[in-house]
Design an enzyme around this catalytic site. Structure first.
Site, short mmCIF file in Angstrom:
data_model
loop_
_atom_site.label_atom_id
_atom_site.label_comp_id
_atom_site.label_asym_id
_atom_site.label_seq_id
_atom_site.Cartn_x
_atom_site.Cartn_y
_atom_site.Cartn_z
N SER A 23 0.83 -1.21 0.00
CA SER A 23 0.00 0.00 0.00
C SER A 23 0.86 1.26 0.00
O SER A 23 0.59 2.22 -0.72
CB SER A 23 -0.89 0.03 1.25
N GLY A 57 -5.88 -3.91 -7.86
CA GLY A 57 -7.06 -3.13 -7.53
C GLY A 57 -6.68 -1.77 -6.95
O GLY A 57 -7.33 -0.76 -7.24
N ARG A 85 -13.59 -7.09 -10.87
CA ARG A 85 -13.76 -6.48 -9.54
C ARG A 85 -14.59 -5.19 -9.62
O ARG A 85 -14.57 -4.48 -10.62
CB ARG A 85 -12.40 -6.25 -8.90
N SER A 96 -13.45 1.04 3.21
CA SER A 96 -12.47 0.77 2.16
C SER A 96 -11.45 1.90 2.06
O SER A 96 -11.79 3.03 1.73
CB SER A 96 -13.18 0.60 0.81
N GLN A 103 -9.20 2.02 -0.14
CA GLN A 103 -8.98 2.36 -1.55
C GLN A 103 -9.96 3.44 -1.99
O GLN A 103 -9.59 4.39 -2.68
CB GLN A 103 -9.12 1.12 -2.42
N ASP A 119 -6.60 -8.00 4.69
CA ASP A 119 -5.82 -8.83 3.76
C ASP A 119 -5.25 -10.08 4.42
O ASP A 119 -4.65 -10.92 3.76
CB ASP A 119 -4.66 -8.02 3.17
N ARG A 156 -12.49 -14.77 -1.26
CA ARG A 156 -11.57 -15.40 -0.30
C ARG A 156 -12.30 -16.25 0.75
O ARG A 156 -11.68 -17.13 1.36
CB ARG A 156 -10.69 -14.34 0.37
#
Ligand code: S3P
Length: 738
Positions: free
Chosen positions: A325, A397, A425, A470, A472, A618, A649
């Site tokens: 990241s 992503g 995604r 999130s 992101q 993660d 996942r």
């Protein structure tokens, strides 16, 4: 492969080399040869390249009738004539193929002669040769480990394609298939254009008065660049005329590039020169790695399987690669800053390299990475240039979502694409709020990539409450906010990683943080700085879990980032009973780091606190392995986000654990895992790096060997995983998958 009689029409370097290669492989009983030059036929017979042959047109029909396979190796301009000569004599069972460097003209020639393209004609092109020509130059190993491109069409039956593939495989070649038009476009750029340039450069220099001196003193660069100018002029003449359209296109692109460089030299524009040169250097280095089979991306052509022997423990001191990241963000902010940013500890994984390449494609000069060191000549918030084509972001992503925010505010259009996994995604989560700010973004159905972002839009700041936790999406909007009029405030339902906020502040950009909100005001600027990237806690997790589950383990993970928004894994493992301590805690460039020591201790199942979910988002695949080895049941809820990661996942881990004999119950937003005895078995990683590494670790406690399929994607976040895991004590081997 066993060919009874192969007829080669055109006994040059290529035709002769096919004959020698097939003979050496014992794949052909008898080679017949035909060439209009008697001298070539005689040489072919004398050298044992062919067993019988002729230069007499009247003998050709007999040779054609006798052959099982006919390989036409004449210059492309003569192929139509050869087709016409053989047509009356060739049976529908005889396979025909060719070796021409351009395929559209050969395809058209076949249609002109036969009216309907014949099913038994499979076109091909070996990417091998030399500047020498004629049958005397033929070599049995000319195609060894070279590529041969076949351009089959719908009319070709599968068996015909398979037989021609086998013919080339018997010559030692690697066979690929492409469409006719695509072949010509690719070859125009990779082969035809370089030949044209080499001919042109040598000719231009040779015409100058001082040419003699130039050639006398010409050193390595000239020699390397112009070797191919010694190629057969007639053959290249033919190729350029046969592949005229695609070559002209390639030449126009190149001329434009040279014109830009001319301007840059004339204006002493260092940024432009360095940006082209560093981009080209890195592309060339990547290309060399592909040639050496050490590229970061072997995924396209071959995949990797991990084979892990059960048992063992992990010990010693190791440092895992840099934080993914933070690596992404260091490139983004370094590129947009004023001045030169120096980065150390950069993650040389596929994902962060995709971000780096995207900025090179937008004109930023970036040197490295060399052992984690990267130097970026920042272009300022408004200095990016339009990329020549779509920005390909591979599996990443983070690259796509964060870049969407930045690019929504540029003056130029961009398109963001990715691999198969990324293309599935959800991107609506960034496209929708960006549209509320005034961005113009088109996506595929369901908000999937590619993202087509229209430039020249004015963005306006807004107050946005994230519907999901999130980092992101939060980062995407803050980055768009740098360009927006007024303030952009993002409020999150639960704390997520805050590297963007920290790094913006490190670059001197004010971020106001109040409770669950972060806010920026557009119109500022970023000042270059130095960034020391800590080791990635997400990568360290695999070794933490390894030590927790394997008796006798004692491992120290050095210089790991322990940002409070990332330490869910530490908190969860401690709740499960892990023996884990943080040593040498310090702050590096605004990010806390520590050495993490983990010793084996029996774990017990827990109900994972929901507030830890975004802080360990993660790390769950590895935590599920810890749960499988713990006493009792571990329950996870509130983790529906796991279903839209590189794979689903929850499901993929449940499937793998079930195969290994562990009982689990899947829910929409989580899973229950009952600890037990792990068996050996074969599991699918679904090309998800973290799934692959998690099952590798599981083998420490398994009762049999674990085989994990499709593991090449481990290179996206953890290059060198296998070597490091082996050093620590995990008995894993990577094997190329068929
Ligand atoms: C990341 C945020 C997380 C995480 C991803 C990296 C980031 O994604 O899963 O690996 O660098 O911002 P979400 O924001 O989708 O949770």
């Amino acid at each position: 492969m066993n060919i009874n009689r192969l007829l080669i029409i055109g006994l040059g370097l290529i035709g002769g080399s096919v004959a020698l290669a097939l003979k050496q492989a014992g794949s052909c009983q008898r080679v017949l040869g035909y060439d209009i030059k008697p001298d070539e036929v005689e040489a072919g017979l004398a050298l044992g390249v062919i067993d019988e042959g002729s230069a007499d047109t009247s003998v050709l029909p007999e040779l054609v009738r006798a052959a099982d396979i006919i390989l036409i190796a004449v210059p492309v301009v003569r192929i139509q004539q050869v087709f016409a000569q053989i047509k009356p004599h060739v049976s529908a069972h005889t396979l025909i193929t060719d070796v021409g460097s351009c395929k559209s003209s050969v395809y058209d020639a076949a249609c002109a002669v036969w009216e309907v393209y014949p099913a038994n004609l499979v076109l091909g092109h070996p990417i091998a040769g030399s500047e020498k020509s004629g049958v005397r130059a033929a070599k049995a190993d000319l195609f060894d480990r070279h590529k041969v491109i076949l351009t089959p069409v719908d009319a070709n039956p599968r068996t015909a394609i398979e037989q021609i593939t086998e013919l080339w495989a018997a010559c030692g070649a690697q066979v690929l298939c492409m469409q006719v038009k695509r072949h010509d476009e690719v070859l125009a750029r990779t082969s035809h254009l370089p030949h044209l340039l080499a001919f042109s450069l040598v000719d231009t220099l040779a015409r100058q008065d001082t040419s003699l001196d130039i050639f006398r003193y010409a050193a390595g660069g000239f020699r390397d660049f112009t070797r191919i100018a010694a190629s057969d002029p007639q053959m290249w003449h033919d190729i350029f005329l046969a592949n005229r359209d695609a070559t002209l296109e390639a030449l126009d692109e190149f001329t434009q590039g040279v014109a830009q460089l001319r301007t840059a030299v004339a204006q002493a524009d260092s940024t432009a020169l360095l940006s082209v040169f560093t981009r080209a250097k890195s592309a060339r280095e990547h290309f060399s790695k592909i040639l050496d089979h050490t590229a970061y991306s072997p995924m396209d052509t071959q995949n990797i399987r991990f084979q892990v022997t059960p048992g063992g423990q992990v010990t010693g001191n190791i440092r895992v690669p840099g934080d993914k990241s933070i690596s992404h963000r260091s490139i983004m902010l370094g590129a947009l800053a004023e001045g030169c940013t120096k980065i150390s500890g950069f993650l040389e994984g596929e994902d962060s390299l995709a971000t780096l390449q995207a900025f090179r494609d937008m004109g930023v000069s970036i040197d490295g990475p060399y052992a984690g060191q990267v130097t970026i000549q920042g272009v300022g918030l408004h200095g990016l240039k339009a990329p020549a084509s779509a920005l390909y972001l591979g599996n990443s992503g983070t690259s796509m979502r964060l870049l969407a925010g930045l690019l929504a505010a540029q003056t130029f259009d961009t398109e963001l694409t990715g691999d198969t996994s990324l293309s599935k995604r959800p991107m609506g989560r960034v496209a929708d709020p960006l549209r509320l700010m005034g961005a113009h973004i088109d996506t595929n159905e369901g908000g999937r990539p590619p993202l087509k972002i229209r430039g020249g839009q004015t963005l306006t700041g807004m107050d946005y409450v994230l519907p999901m936790a999130s980092a992101q999406v939060k980062s995407c909007l803050l980055l768009a906010g740098l360009y927006a009029q007024g303030q952009t405030r993002v409020t999150e339902p639960a704390p997520t990683r805050d590297h963007t906020e920290r790094m913006l502040q490190g670059f001197g950009y004010q971020v106001t943080r109040e409770g669950a909100s972060a806010q920026v005001e557009g119109g500022g600027c970023l000042s270059a700085c130095e960034i020391d990237i800590p080791a990635d806690i997400s990568s360290a997790t695999f070794f933490m879990v390894a030590a927790c589950i394997a008796p006798g383990s004692d491992i120290t993970l050095e210089h790991v980032g322990i940002n409070p928004t990332r330490i869910g894994v530490i908190n969860i493992l401690k709740l499960m009973g892990a023996d884990l301590e943080l040593l040498n805690q310090k702050s590096v460039g605004g990010e806390p780091v520590a050495d993490i020591r983990v010793r084996y201790a029996p774990l017990h199942g827990i109900d994972i606190p929901e507030d830890q979910v975004p802080l360990a988002i993660d790390e769950f695949p590895a935590l599920f392995i810890a749960a499988a080895c713990a006493q009792g049941t571990t329950r996870l809820r509130g983790a529906e986000e796991l279903r839209v990661k590189e794979s689903d996942r929850i499901q993929v881990m449940a499937d793998g654990l079930t195969t290994l004999g562990i009982e689990c119950q899947v829910y929409a937003d989580g899973i229950d895992i009952l600890g037990g005895h792990l068996q050996g078995g074969e599991v699918a990683s679904h090309e998800d790096h973290r799934i692959a590494m998690s099952f590798t670790v599981a083998a420490l406690r398994a009762q049999g060997q674990i085989t994990i399929h499709d593991c090449a994607n481990v290179a996206t976040s953890f290059p060198g995983f296998v070597e490091l895991a082996r050093r620590a004590g995990i008995q894993v081997q990577a094997q190329t998958q068929a």
